[in-house]
Scaffold this motif. Structure first.
Motif, mmCIF file in Angstrom:
data_model
loop_
_atom_site.group_PDB
_atom_site.id
_atom_site.type_symbol
_atom_site.label_atom_id
_atom_site.label_comp_id
_atom_site.label_asym_id
_atom_site.label_seq_id
_atom_site.Cartn_x
_atom_site.Cartn_y
_atom_site.Cartn_z
ATOM 1 N N SER A 5 0.847 -1.183 0.000
ATOM 2 C CA SER A 5 0.000 0.000 0.000
ATOM 3 C C SER A 5 0.885 1.236 0.000
ATOM 4 N N ARG A 22 -4.124 7.216 11.618
ATOM 5 C CA ARG A 22 -5.420 6.534 11.561
ATOM 6 C C ARG A 22 -6.532 7.329 10.896
ATOM 7 N N THR A 59 0.111 -4.387 9.574
ATOM 8 C CA THR A 59 -0.177 -3.029 9.148
ATOM 9 C C THR A 59 0.933 -2.437 8.307
ATOM 10 N N THR A 84 -3.910 -1.126 15.242
ATOM 11 C CA THR A 84 -3.012 0.021 15.133
ATOM 12 C C THR A 84 -2.300 0.283 16.444
ATOM 13 N N ARG A 98 -9.635 -2.550 14.148
ATOM 14 C CA ARG A 98 -8.569 -1.767 13.531
ATOM 15 C C ARG A 98 -7.913 -0.841 14.552
ATOM 16 N N GLU A 107 -7.574 8.835 7.990
ATOM 17 C CA GLU A 107 -8.270 8.470 6.753
ATOM 18 C C GLU A 107 -8.935 7.102 6.861
ATOM 19 N N GLN A 108 -8.227 6.165 7.462
ATOM 20 C CA GLN A 108 -8.810 4.836 7.640
ATOM 21 C C GLN A 108 -10.032 4.896 8.546
ATOM 22 N N ARG A 145 -13.091 6.120 6.761
ATOM 23 C CA ARG A 145 -13.731 5.081 5.942
ATOM 24 C C ARG A 145 -14.549 4.130 6.817
ATOM 25 N N GLU A 146 -14.002 3.794 7.961
ATOM 26 C CA GLU A 146 -14.720 2.903 8.880
ATOM 27 C C GLU A 146 -15.984 3.579 9.419
#
Length: 254
Positions: free
Chosen positions: A14, A190, A242, A227, A223, A192-193, A196-197
């Motif tokens: 990624s 964290r 990760t 993290t 998540r 942006e992730q 989305r969540e």
């Protein structure tokens, strides 16, 4: 030693996350403590001295020192400075009055079923509030402002469950949640992730699907745990999952 410039982690499948100056300073100080350069009981150099040595600003240094305290490696004594109280390894960071493990345990037992209740009890007004809040979070670039909205997001879901006890529980741990959120954003990238969540949770609530809502919240909390583990135990399976981020100090020379 100049840690003021962020650098990119090791290439991974990624897009790699840039390592901030604060993360580089934290990694340097944490390694120095864990390798015994600063022994338990030792006082760290003054802020002015550390800023001079590491060539970073005082705000950057202070963020790193706060993270060391959260990890339980140091303690600040008013008027005396910062002292090493443990040489690690870090197992369970503390956010305010609660440890990370305590928070995660409670959140799994409260927020997952709360999301399910909210899916079947939410009103159009609840959905409108959550959607607008999520849009603001997705545009926000300031960590402090985002963290405040993050805690409000979870409170709003508790409100949508139409049980005042749930909201009371989230209110009780609100400060700890904010501290944890800031910690994960500063050290784990964290935001942006998490956005989305959060969107997946809102979509499940909008669909009125209890199974989807509980699954989305469960994924979100998993998540968070992954993290957190990657930060406090970077060599763990969770850390590798990760992305095995390169050590912020790798390649730096004193």
């Amino acid at each position: 030693m100049n840690l003021s410039d962020s650098q990119t982690g090791q290439a991974v499948p990624s897009v790699p996350r840039r390592v901030s100056a604060m993360e580089a300073v934290l990694a340097h100080l944490r390694r120095a403590i864990e390798q015994g350069e600063y022994a338990v009981g030792d006082k760290l150099p003054s802020e002015a001295e550390l800023c001079r040595r590491l060539e970073v600003s005082r705000p950057v240094l202070r963020e790193a020192l706060r993270a060391l305290q959260t990890m339980g490696l140091t303690a600040s004594r008013t008027g005396k400075g910062t002292f090493v109280i443990s040489n690690g390894p870090v197992e369970d960071p503390t956010f305010g009055d609660y440890t990370a493990s305590d928070l995660l345990e409670v959140r799994r037992h409260i927020e997952i079923p709360v999301a399910g209740y909210a899916a079947v009890r939410r009103t159009a007004e609840d959905l409108d509030h959550l959607s607008h809040l999520l849009e603001r979070m997705e545009r926000e670039t300031d960590t402090t402002a985002w963290v405040a909205m993050d805690t409000l997001f979870h409170l709003t879901i508790a409100q949508a469950a139409r049980n005042p006890v749930f909201r009371k529980v989230i209110e009780e741990i609100r400060d700890a949640l904010a501290r944890q959120s800031a910690f994960l954003n500063e050290l784990g990238g964290r935001r942006e992730q998490a956005n989305r969540e959060h969107r997946a949770i809102v979509e499940a609530l909008s669909d009125g699907s209890e199974p989807d809502a509980t699954a989305a919240m469960s994924h979100h909390l998993q998540r968070v745990e992954t993290t957190l583990t990657s930060i406090v135990r970077p060599g763990s399976e969770a850390g590798r999952a990760t992305g095995d981020m390169q050590s912020p100090m790798e390649g730096q020379q004193e």
